[in-house]
Design a protein around this motif. Structure first.
Motif, short mmCIF file in Angstrom:
data_model
loop_
_atom_site.label_atom_id
_atom_site.label_comp_id
_atom_site.label_asym_id
_atom_site.label_seq_id
_atom_site.Cartn_x
_atom_site.Cartn_y
_atom_site.Cartn_z
N SER A 4 89.89 54.73 20.99
CA SER A 4 91.11 54.27 21.66
C SER A 4 91.50 52.85 21.25
O SER A 4 92.60 52.41 21.55
CB SER A 4 90.92 54.32 23.17
OG SER A 4 89.92 53.40 23.57
N GLY A 5 90.59 52.13 20.62
CA GLY A 5 90.90 50.75 20.24
C GLY A 5 90.75 49.78 21.40
O GLY A 5 91.23 48.66 21.33
N LYS A 6 90.11 50.22 22.47
CA LYS A 6 89.88 49.37 23.64
C LYS A 6 88.41 48.97 23.67
O LYS A 6 87.59 49.50 22.93
CB LYS A 6 90.22 50.12 24.94
CG LYS A 6 91.64 50.63 25.00
CD LYS A 6 92.61 49.49 25.07
CE LYS A 6 94.04 50.02 25.13
NZ LYS A 6 95.01 48.97 25.07
N SER A 7 88.07 48.07 24.57
CA SER A 7 86.66 47.66 24.69
C SER A 7 85.93 48.63 25.62
O SER A 7 86.55 49.38 26.39
CB SER A 7 86.56 46.25 25.25
OG SER A 7 86.99 46.22 26.59
N LYS A 8 84.60 48.60 25.54
CA LYS A 8 83.80 49.46 26.40
C LYS A 8 84.00 49.06 27.86
O LYS A 8 84.02 49.93 28.74
CB LYS A 8 82.32 49.37 26.02
CG LYS A 8 82.04 50.02 24.69
CD LYS A 8 80.60 50.17 24.28
CE LYS A 8 79.57 49.29 24.77
NZ LYS A 8 78.23 49.51 24.18
N ALA A 42 88.29 51.71 33.72
CA ALA A 42 89.21 52.83 33.95
C ALA A 42 88.49 53.99 34.61
O ALA A 42 89.04 54.68 35.48
CB ALA A 42 89.85 53.26 32.63
N ALA A 99 85.61 53.94 23.13
CA ALA A 99 86.19 52.62 22.88
C ALA A 99 86.70 52.52 21.46
O ALA A 99 87.80 52.00 21.21
CB ALA A 99 85.14 51.53 23.15
N THR A 128 94.42 55.72 18.36
CA THR A 128 94.75 54.73 17.34
C THR A 128 93.82 54.93 16.16
O THR A 128 92.76 55.53 16.27
CB THR A 128 94.57 53.28 17.85
OG1 THR A 128 93.21 53.09 18.19
CG2 THR A 128 95.46 53.00 19.04
N TYR A 166 94.74 56.53 27.09
CA TYR A 166 94.88 55.60 25.97
C TYR A 166 95.23 56.40 24.72
O TYR A 166 94.38 57.12 24.20
CB TYR A 166 93.57 54.82 25.74
CG TYR A 166 93.14 54.01 26.92
CD1 TYR A 166 93.85 52.88 27.30
CD2 TYR A 166 92.02 54.37 27.66
CE1 TYR A 166 93.46 52.14 28.39
CE2 TYR A 166 91.62 53.63 28.75
CZ TYR A 166 92.35 52.52 29.12
OH TYR A 166 91.96 51.79 30.20
N GLY A 208 92.56 50.63 15.40
CA GLY A 208 93.28 49.60 16.12
C GLY A 208 94.52 49.10 15.40
O GLY A 208 95.13 48.14 15.80
N THR A 225 86.75 47.95 29.21
CA THR A 225 88.04 48.48 29.65
C THR A 225 87.91 49.96 30.00
O THR A 225 88.42 50.42 31.02
CB THR A 225 89.10 48.28 28.56
OG1 THR A 225 89.19 46.89 28.26
CG2 THR A 225 90.45 48.81 29.00
N ILE A 226 87.21 50.70 29.15
CA ILE A 226 87.02 52.13 29.40
C ILE A 226 86.20 52.32 30.67
O ILE A 226 86.52 53.15 31.52
CB ILE A 226 86.31 52.81 28.20
CG1 ILE A 226 87.10 52.60 26.90
CG2 ILE A 226 86.07 54.28 28.48
CD1 ILE A 226 88.42 53.29 26.85
#
Length: 147
Positions: A12-16, A22, A9, A52, A49, A55, A18-19
């Protein structure tokens, strides 16, 4: 190199969440270890992803500097915090005063109601006269309803 869910997370700059979604949907492959921890290969993560840096990959230096100019300083934040704490203290005082008033009004209303309630008198039925026949009310519902 393999990432855990939290490391993936951050990378990639995403939330846990979101991962995790996926992985569950099959867009991202991962291996779940016996301990329940996901291991995600870096290449696989960055395939879905793109990588980044904190982020801020899509920000230009100009927007980063503008953001830094608009962020409040520590002193300003401390002043805001103190003001909020003072307002909370004031509200707590008002709430305590209102509770005291409520309790006083409740006591007063209870006392007034106690004074106004009539003292119940024992109900006595007149004794039947010896020369009058005793009338019994009908026993059943239908008899009382239709006589």
């Amino acid at each position: 190199m393999a990432y855990t869910l939290g490391e993936a997370a951050k990378a990639s700059g995403k939330s846990k969440a979101t991962i995790s979604k996926a992985i569950k949907s099959g867009r991202l492959s991962a291996v779940k270890q016996d301990t329940g921890v996901f291991r995600i290969e870096a290449a696989e993560l960055h395939r879905v992803y793109p990588k980044t840096v904190d982020g801020n990959q899509d920000r230009t230096p100009q927007t980063v500097s503008q953001t830094l100019e608009n962020t409040p300083s520590v002193k300003e934040l401390q002043a805001r915090l103190e003001a909020v704490q003072e307002r909370l203290t004031d509200r707590d005082t008002v709430i305590a005063d209102l509770r005291e008033d409520r309790d006083r009004w409740r006591q007063q209303a209870t006392a007034l109601l106690a004074d106004q309630r009539p003292v119940p008198q024992p109900v006595t039925e007149p004794a039947p006269q010896p020369d009058q026949p005793v009338v019994q009310p009908p026993k059943g519902f239908w008899k009382r309803l239709f006589g």
